[in-house]
Design a protein around this motif. Structure first.
Motif, short mmCIF file in Angstrom:
data_model
loop_
_atom_site.label_atom_id
_atom_site.label_comp_id
_atom_site.label_asym_id
_atom_site.label_seq_id
_atom_site.Cartn_x
_atom_site.Cartn_y
_atom_site.Cartn_z
N ALA A 1 -36.41 63.80 24.44
CA ALA A 1 -37.46 62.55 24.35
C ALA A 1 -36.66 61.31 23.18
CB ALA A 1 -38.33 62.96 23.94
N SER A 2 -36.26 61.90 22.48
CA SER A 2 -35.96 61.13 21.42
C SER A 2 -34.24 60.30 21.81
CB SER A 2 -35.19 61.75 20.32
OG SER A 2 -36.24 62.25 19.22
N LEU A 3 -33.58 60.99 23.02
CA LEU A 3 -32.15 60.68 23.21
C LEU A 3 -33.12 59.33 24.57
CD1 LEU A 3 -30.02 63.46 24.52
CD2 LEU A 3 -30.01 61.47 22.51
N SER A 4 -34.14 59.43 25.23
CA SER A 4 -34.70 58.88 25.89
C SER A 4 -34.81 57.37 25.86
CB SER A 4 -36.12 58.86 26.90
OG SER A 4 -37.42 58.99 26.06
N LYS A 5 -34.99 56.51 24.08
CA LYS A 5 -35.56 55.66 23.85
C LYS A 5 -34.37 55.02 23.62
CE LYS A 5 -39.08 58.00 20.90
NZ LYS A 5 -39.97 58.44 19.30
N THR A 6 -33.03 55.31 23.70
CA THR A 6 -31.93 55.17 23.21
C THR A 6 -30.90 54.82 24.75
OG1 THR A 6 -30.70 56.60 21.92
CG2 THR A 6 -32.33 55.11 20.87
N HIS A 7 -31.34 55.69 25.07
CA HIS A 7 -29.86 56.41 26.25
C HIS A 7 -31.20 56.74 27.60
CE1 HIS A 7 -27.66 57.06 22.65
NE2 HIS A 7 -26.70 57.02 23.30
N ASN A 8 -30.46 56.26 28.54
CA ASN A 8 -30.46 56.51 30.44
C ASN A 8 -29.99 58.02 30.82
OD1 ASN A 8 -32.91 54.75 30.64
ND2 ASN A 8 -30.63 53.18 31.12
N LEU A 9 -30.64 58.67 31.14
CA LEU A 9 -30.22 59.94 31.98
C LEU A 9 -29.72 59.69 33.03
CD1 LEU A 9 -29.78 63.25 31.57
CD2 LEU A 9 -32.29 63.54 32.24
N THR A 10 -28.54 59.70 32.97
CA THR A 10 -27.52 59.74 34.54
C THR A 10 -27.26 61.17 35.42
OG1 THR A 10 -25.43 60.42 32.99
CG2 THR A 10 -26.30 57.29 33.32
N TYR A 11 -27.20 61.52 34.52
CA TYR A 11 -27.09 63.19 35.64
C TYR A 11 -27.79 64.26 34.55
CZ TYR A 11 -22.82 64.07 33.47
OH TYR A 11 -21.57 65.03 33.24
N GLN A 12 -28.02 65.14 35.18
CA GLN A 12 -29.05 66.09 34.08
C GLN A 12 -28.93 67.81 35.50
OE1 GLN A 12 -32.78 66.76 33.41
NE2 GLN A 12 -32.50 67.13 31.05
N TYR A 13 -28.34 68.69 35.12
CA TYR A 13 -28.16 70.32 35.50
C TYR A 13 -28.71 70.56 34.40
CZ TYR A 13 -26.04 67.74 38.92
OH TYR A 13 -25.18 67.29 40.51
N PRO A 14 -30.06 71.01 33.90
CA PRO A 14 -30.64 72.07 32.71
C PRO A 14 -29.70 73.08 32.79
CG PRO A 14 -32.45 71.37 33.87
CD PRO A 14 -31.21 71.05 34.63
N PHE A 15 -28.88 73.50 31.01
CA PHE A 15 -28.18 74.34 30.12
C PHE A 15 -27.00 74.37 31.11
CE2 PHE A 15 -32.61 74.99 28.92
CZ PHE A 15 -33.08 74.61 28.10
N VAL A 16 -26.61 73.01 31.61
CA VAL A 16 -25.12 73.29 32.06
C VAL A 16 -25.25 72.02 31.26
CG1 VAL A 16 -23.57 73.74 34.34
CG2 VAL A 16 -26.05 74.84 34.55
N TRP A 17 -24.83 70.91 32.46
CA TRP A 17 -24.60 69.57 31.49
C TRP A 17 -25.41 68.32 31.99
CZ3 TRP A 17 -20.74 69.42 28.18
CH2 TRP A 17 -19.53 70.20 28.54
#
Length: 224
Positions: free
Chosen positions: A202-218
């Motif tokens: 949630a904090s990262l979303s204020k400064t960065h955009n999520l480009t890919y996500q595999y939860p608890f992998v990478w």
């Protein structure tokens, strides 16, 4: 003897119950399968980097990530590895490469000596019933300020549970904005892992955009 060990291992795999699909372990297994199906490993090297780019490799182990990404971009790489044996081996591996610097400590939320359980690339502060060795941790915000770290083009974080304290410290001190790309592996075995990961995201979303996500992998976050 080798055949006996093979069949014992196979039997253990067959008879070990699968974790519930909605548990952290179940989510991890599902996402690992997706990561492999999507050839996810290739994503870890697709960045706009060059000779003058700065990369922080948090959790160097044998230095393979540094080697692989250096072969693509020839960037300046700073490896952080708190297990001294591993740090020494990495230093020898790159002894003739002036673009790669090894720091024999980790970055966290405080400066202290810690006991790390030794288990190859799974060496961790959170493992139990394993041999331990003393290691040094440096408060990340102090390291950034003392070394005038203004821009990091890529920070790869695979530090076996230490990612939470590191990221929380950088967010608290508003230094997360100094990092263009964050490649993070969150781990499930840390207390309150899901809640802490969600709060960090949630904090990262204020400064960065999520480009890919595999939860608890990478997952990767790119600065806005």
């Amino acid at each position: 003897m080798k055949k006996i060990l093979y069949y014992l291992k196979k039997a253990k795999t067959i008879f070990t119950p699968k974790p519930a699909s909605n548990s952290l372990a179940g989510i991890h297994l599902r996402e690992v399968a997706k990561w492999k199906a999507d050839h996810g490993e290739e994503k870890r090297y697709l960045y706009n980097l060059g000779l003058n780019s700065i990369i922080f490799d948090m959790g160097g182990y044998e230095g393979q990530f540094a080697s692989d990404i250096y072969s693509r971009y020839r960037s300046k790489i700073f490896i952080f590895e708190p297990v001294l044996e591993y740090a020494d081996n990495i230093k020898k591996r790159f002894s003739k490469n002036s673009d790669i610097t090894i720091h024999p400590y980790g970055l966290s939320d405080k400066t202290e000596k810690v006991d790390i359980s030794i288990n190859e690339n799974a060496s961790s502060l959170f493992s139990k019933n394993l041999p331990t060795k003393k290691a040094k941790m440096i408060k990340a915000s102090d390291f950034f300020l003392d070394n005038h770290v203004d821009i990091i083009d890529l920070m790869k974080i695979n530090i076996e549970g230490g990612e939470y304290s590191l990221l929380e410290n950088l967010i608290e001190h508003d230094l997360i904005k100094n990092i263009k790309n964050l490649q993070i592996q969150f781990h499930t075995f840390v207390p309150d892992a899901a809640a802490r990961a969600e709060k960090i995201q949630a904090s990262l979303s204020k400064t960065h955009n999520l480009t890919y996500q595999y939860p608890f992998v990478w997952e990767n976050w790119q600065k806005k």
